[in-house]
Design a protein around this motif. Structure first.
Motif, PDB file in Angstrom:
ATOM      1  N   ILE A   1     -48.075   9.449  42.092  1.00 32.25           N
ATOM      2  CA  ILE A   1     -48.973   9.974  40.881  1.00 32.25           C
ATOM      3  C   ILE A   1     -49.321  11.175  40.820  1.00 32.25           C
ATOM      4  N   ASN A   2     -50.166  11.856  41.940  1.00 35.63           N
ATOM      5  CA  ASN A   2     -50.326  13.224  41.982  1.00 35.63           C
ATOM      6  C   ASN A   2     -49.318  14.021  41.559  1.00 35.63           C
ATOM      7  N   GLU A   3     -48.013  13.933  42.386  1.00 35.67           N
ATOM      8  CA  GLU A   3     -46.993  14.562  42.168  1.00 35.67           C
ATOM      9  C   GLU A   3     -46.568  14.902  40.705  1.00 35.67           C
ATOM     10  N   LYS A   4     -46.446  13.622  40.038  1.00 33.11           N
ATOM     11  CA  LYS A   4     -46.011  13.416  38.556  1.00 33.11           C
ATOM     12  C   LYS A   4     -47.131  14.324  37.584  1.00 33.11           C
ATOM     13  N   VAL A   5     -48.333  14.076  37.970  1.00 32.53           N
ATOM     14  CA  VAL A   5     -49.541  14.604  37.063  1.00 32.53           C
ATOM     15  C   VAL A   5     -49.600  16.061  37.320  1.00 32.53           C
ATOM     16  N   SER A   6     -49.336  16.558  38.424  1.00 29.70           N
ATOM     17  CA  SER A   6     -49.483  17.829  38.610  1.00 29.70           C
ATOM     18  C   SER A   6     -48.476  18.784  37.973  1.00 29.70           C
ATOM     19  N   GLY A   7     -47.346  18.094  37.655  1.00 34.03           N
ATOM     20  CA  GLY A   7     -46.316  18.832  37.234  1.00 34.03           C
ATOM     21  C   GLY A   7     -46.193  18.779  35.703  1.00 34.03           C
ATOM     22  N   MET A   8     -47.290  18.116  35.087  1.00 35.76           N
ATOM     23  CA  MET A   8     -47.493  17.837  33.646  1.00 35.76           C
ATOM     24  C   MET A   8     -48.307  18.980  33.094  1.00 35.76           C
ATOM     25  N   SER A   9     -48.033  19.345  31.765  1.00 36.71           N
ATOM     26  CA  SER A   9     -48.896  20.286  31.138  1.00 36.71           C
ATOM     27  C   SER A   9     -50.200  19.476  30.708  1.00 36.71           C
ATOM     28  N   SER A  10     -51.385  20.135  30.247  1.00 36.64           N
ATOM     29  CA  SER A  10     -52.375  19.680  29.850  1.00 36.64           C
ATOM     30  C   SER A  10     -52.312  18.569  28.654  1.00 36.64           C
ATOM     31  N   ALA A  11     -51.353  19.099  27.753  1.00 36.65           N
ATOM     32  CA  ALA A  11     -51.215  17.995  26.512  1.00 36.65           C
ATOM     33  C   ALA A  11     -50.250  16.710  27.109  1.00 36.65           C
ATOM     34  N   GLN A  12     -49.701  16.828  28.016  1.00 32.72           N
ATOM     35  CA  GLN A  12     -49.008  15.591  28.527  1.00 32.72           C
ATOM     36  C   GLN A  12     -49.708  14.866  29.334  1.00 32.72           C
ATOM     37  N   ARG A  13     -50.759  15.415  30.216  1.00 32.42           N
ATOM     38  CA  ARG A  13     -51.768  14.767  30.770  1.00 32.42           C
ATOM     39  C   ARG A  13     -52.684  13.855  29.749  1.00 32.42           C
ATOM     40  N   HIS A  14     -53.155  14.533  28.854  1.00 35.09           N
ATOM     41  CA  HIS A  14     -53.832  13.778  27.599  1.00 35.09           C
ATOM     42  C   HIS A  14     -53.114  12.943  27.013  1.00 35.09           C
ATOM     43  N   THR A  15     -51.817  12.940  26.954  1.00 29.98           N
ATOM     44  CA  THR A  15     -50.970  11.859  26.230  1.00 29.98           C
ATOM     45  C   THR A  15     -50.896  10.722  27.048  1.00 29.98           C
ATOM     46  N   TRP A  16     -50.830  10.814  28.271  1.00 30.93           N
ATOM     47  CA  TRP A  16     -50.535   9.906  29.161  1.00 30.93           C
ATOM     48  C   TRP A  16     -51.768   9.371  29.532  1.00 30.93           C
ATOM     49  N   TRP A  17     -52.805   9.836  29.472  1.00 32.43           N
ATOM     50  CA  TRP A  17     -54.135   9.219  29.711  1.00 32.43           C
ATOM     51  C   TRP A  17     -54.349   8.468  28.370  1.00 32.43           C
ATOM     52  N   LEU A  18     -54.287   9.056  27.026  1.00 33.59           N
ATOM     53  CA  LEU A  18     -54.483   8.202  25.863  1.00 33.59           C
ATOM     54  C   LEU A  18     -53.567   6.807  25.837  1.00 33.59           C
ATOM     55  N   TRP A  19     -52.412   7.130  26.319  1.00 32.98           N
ATOM     56  CA  TRP A  19     -51.339   5.812  26.200  1.00 32.98           C
ATOM     57  C   TRP A  19     -51.809   4.936  27.288  1.00 32.98           C
ATOM     58  N   ASP A  20     -52.411   5.342  28.410  1.00 31.74           N
ATOM     59  CA  ASP A  20     -52.947   4.279  29.327  1.00 31.74           C
ATOM     60  C   ASP A  20     -54.218   3.743  28.767  1.00 31.74           C
ATOM     61  N   ARG A  21     -55.047   4.371  28.120  1.00 29.83           N
ATOM     62  CA  ARG A  21     -56.000   3.640  27.634  1.00 29.83           C
ATOM     63  C   ARG A  21     -55.697   2.636  26.244  1.00 29.83           C
ATOM     64  N   PHE A  22     -54.815   3.121  25.743  1.00 30.19           N
ATOM     65  CA  PHE A  22     -54.073   2.136  24.490  1.00 30.19           C
ATOM     66  C   PHE A  22     -53.719   0.847  25.275  1.00 30.19           C
ATOM     67  N   LYS A  23     -52.981   1.100  26.230  1.00 28.59           N
ATOM     68  CA  LYS A  23     -52.352  -0.199  26.826  1.00 28.59           C
ATOM     69  C   LYS A  23     -53.331  -1.189  27.517  1.00 28.59           C
ATOM     70  N   ALA A  24     -54.768  -0.497  27.893  1.00 24.56           N
ATOM     71  CA  ALA A  24     -55.433  -1.271  28.596  1.00 24.56           C
ATOM     72  C   ALA A  24     -56.286  -2.045  27.360  1.00 24.56           C
ATOM     73  N   ALA A  25     -56.437  -1.478  26.109  1.00 22.12           N
ATOM     74  CA  ALA A  25     -56.994  -1.990  24.877  1.00 22.12           C
ATOM     75  C   ALA A  25     -56.235  -3.127  24.317  1.00 22.12           C
ATOM     76  N   ASP A  26     -54.776  -2.991  24.524  1.00 25.52           N
ATOM     77  CA  ASP A  26     -53.875  -3.973  23.876  1.00 25.52           C
ATOM     78  C   ASP A  26     -53.765  -5.005  24.514  1.00 25.52           C
ATOM     79  N   LYS A  27     -54.797  -6.030  24.666  1.00 28.44           N
ATOM     80  CA  LYS A  27     -54.799  -7.212  25.389  1.00 28.44           C
ATOM     81  C   LYS A  27     -53.458  -8.335  25.208  1.00 28.44           C
ATOM     82  N   ASP A  28     -53.260  -8.321  24.218  1.00 24.74           N
ATOM     83  CA  ASP A  28     -51.998  -9.494  23.878  1.00 24.74           C
ATOM     84  C   ASP A  28     -50.653  -8.529  24.259  1.00 24.74           C
ATOM     85  N   GLY A  29     -50.538  -7.260  24.348  1.00 25.54           N
ATOM     86  CA  GLY A  29     -49.629  -6.406  24.678  1.00 25.54           C
ATOM     87  C   GLY A  29     -48.338  -6.608  23.551  1.00 25.54           C
ATOM     88  N   ASN A  30     -48.876  -6.560  22.404  1.00 30.35           N
ATOM     89  CA  ASN A  30     -47.960  -6.492  21.434  1.00 30.35           C
ATOM     90  C   ASN A  30     -47.776  -5.019  20.755  1.00 30.35           C
TER      91      ASN A  30
END
Length: 86
Positions: free
Chosen positions: A19-48
């Protein structure tokens, strides 16, 4: 965290290293997008892949976005164009 055994501990360390290797190779925008997508998936309880009104509230809270109930309802209604509550 305490691993139950040495193999579990090694797996955790390797997973964190990857994870650290993947994140350290990302730009700031990519890390932000990854974080938002993670938060979205966590909120999407039914996974649709769509967020219902209650899930949007949870998503907003998880990204520290707060607004009063009236503003939230107006915003949600604006984008819920098909009136499916998603």
């Amino acid at each position: 965290m305490i691993a139950q055994d040495v193999n579990t501990a090694r797996a955790w360390v390797e997973g964190l290293r990857r994870i650290n290797e993947k994140v350290s190779g990302m730009s700031s925008a990519q890390r932000h997008t990854w974080w938002l997508w993670d938060r979205f998936k966590a909120a999407d309880k039914d996974g649709n892949g769509e967020l219902e009104e209650r899930e949007v509230k949870k998503f907003f809270k998880s990204i520290n976005l707060e607004m009063n109930e009236a503003n939230f309802h107006n915003l949600f209604a604006k984008y819920d164009t098909d009136r499916t509550n998603r």
